[in-house]
Design an enzyme around this catalytic site. Structure first.
Site, mmCIF file in Angstrom:
data_model
loop_
_atom_site.group_PDB
_atom_site.id
_atom_site.type_symbol
_atom_site.label_atom_id
_atom_site.label_comp_id
_atom_site.label_asym_id
_atom_site.label_seq_id
_atom_site.Cartn_x
_atom_site.Cartn_y
_atom_site.Cartn_z
ATOM 1 N N ALA A 253 48.374 -6.691 -6.374
ATOM 2 C CA ALA A 253 47.147 -7.102 -7.200
ATOM 3 C C ALA A 253 46.289 -7.922 -6.397
ATOM 4 O O ALA A 253 45.377 -8.481 -6.980
ATOM 5 C CB ALA A 253 47.766 -8.291 -8.349
ATOM 6 N N ASP A 254 46.566 -7.886 -5.285
ATOM 7 C CA ASP A 254 45.155 -8.639 -4.377
ATOM 8 C C ASP A 254 44.035 -8.101 -4.568
ATOM 9 O O ASP A 254 43.711 -7.152 -4.189
ATOM 10 C CB ASP A 254 46.077 -8.697 -2.843
ATOM 11 C CG ASP A 254 45.139 -9.364 -2.101
ATOM 12 O OD1 ASP A 254 44.952 -10.687 -1.919
ATOM 13 O OD2 ASP A 254 44.219 -8.875 -1.431
ATOM 14 N N ALA A 255 43.043 -9.182 -4.710
ATOM 15 C CA ALA A 255 41.546 -8.688 -4.843
ATOM 16 C C ALA A 255 41.041 -8.105 -3.499
ATOM 17 O O ALA A 255 40.160 -7.243 -3.659
ATOM 18 C CB ALA A 255 40.714 -10.126 -5.175
#
Length: 298
Positions: A253-255
């Site tokens: 989910a890392d931006a």
DNA sequence: ATCCAGGCGATGG
DNA sequence: CCATCGCATGGA
């Protein structure tokens, strides 16, 4: 296997294959608010060995790494501690050949591994530091995260002075024993993050957290981590990657991952799309991640 | 100004 | 079970 040779006044080791010290330097120079200092191609770092603070430097020349003890007793325990630390910090013992094999065939990674060849994960060997850093960095920009970390370290850590420069040791959970949520709020941590950090410090002071994390499989560790307040999927995988050095950890989910893939796809990918293209990275997701992150600081 | 950051837990349907 | 919301503030 990295073999450090003790040369009395310093230590040296052959760089592993597929390793570029200069890529480590790029990462270490990312912020000027870090606890280590980089001057030219020399990295300076303070460390606590057997209760006392020491300072060492590490550099590279002609594919050899050199470590010097600059302050503190250069006994065998100190030297051993430093070599262990550096080996973990720079991920020197990993055989990355299979990753390069895989990445060369991958549409998203082939260019990146060529461009940043020799880049390895720069880890966070200290567990408490890994937690605090990961939590501090949740949902805020990196610059501000570094500011929070520096304030935290300067508030609760130990300082070592050497030749006019200050080097900070990351605080230990014991150093937070009298810390309150309000004290962290003053440093501009959110109340939530303050709660998370104090909760973790407490669990580490009584040793229960370290005990719970003695499991060694990715699944077991992740399950334990997720049961801790403040640790969600992103933080769990981040810590597994940076501290437990699990090469299959993947903070999906890392931006930053999303942004890096957006540059290649022309639009922001969905989680499902990322999961799908990451099948090709199976077993090496953490390495795929750092190459994607690396592509962002151009 | 506005949007978004290397997210998480709580809440409500 | 999934979607949404509040947090909290600096960068771009």
């Amino acid at each position: 296997m990295v073999k450090w040779q003790d040369k009395q006044s310093y230590m040296e080791a052959e760089c592993p294959s597929n390793y570029q010290f200069d890529e480590t330097l790029v990462f270490l120079k990312r912020s000027n608010q870090e606890m280590h200092r980089v001057e030219g191609r020399i990295v300076y770092k303070a460390l606590k060995v057997d209760g006392s603070a020491i300072l060492f430097s590490v550099t590279e020349e002609n594919d050899k790494l050199y470590i010097h003890v600059l302050k503190g007793k250069a006994d065998s325990l100190t030297k051993e501690s430093i070599t262990v630390y550096v080996t973990k910090w720079f991920d020197l013992e990993r055989d990355v050949a299979p990753f390069y094999q895989l990445a060369q065939q991958d549409p998203y990674l082939s260019k990146l591994v060529q461009q940043y060849s020799g880049l390895r994960i720069v880890g966070i060997p200290d567990l408490f530091e890994a937690f605090v850093w990961a939590i501090a960095g949740q949902q805020i920009n990196l610059t501000f995260a570094y500011t929070l970390k520096r304030r935290f370290v300067e508030q609760f850590g130990e300082k070592l002075d050497w030749e006019g420069e200050a080097y900070w040791l990351f605080p230990e959970p014991e150093d937070l024993a009298d810390c309150t949520i309000e004290m962290l709020r003053v440093l501009q941590f959110s109340s939530r993050k303050a709660e998370y950090i104090l909760g973790i410090a407490e669990k580490m002071r009584d040793g229960s957290l370290q005990q719970a994390l003695r499991e060694n499989s990715y699944q077991e560790l992740k399950k334990e981590l997720l049961s801790i307040r403040g640790i969600g999927a992103w933080t769990a995988d981040y810590v597994l990657m940076k501290c437990f050095r699990m090469q299959n950890a993947f903070p999906i989910a890392d931006a930053g991952i999303h942004q890096a893939l957006k540059q290649q796809l022309g639009r922001k990918p969905t989680l499902e799309e990322i999961a799908k293209l990451a099948r090709n990275w199976a077993g090496w997701e953490a390495y795929a991640t750092i190459y994607l992150w690396r592509s962002l600081n151009e």
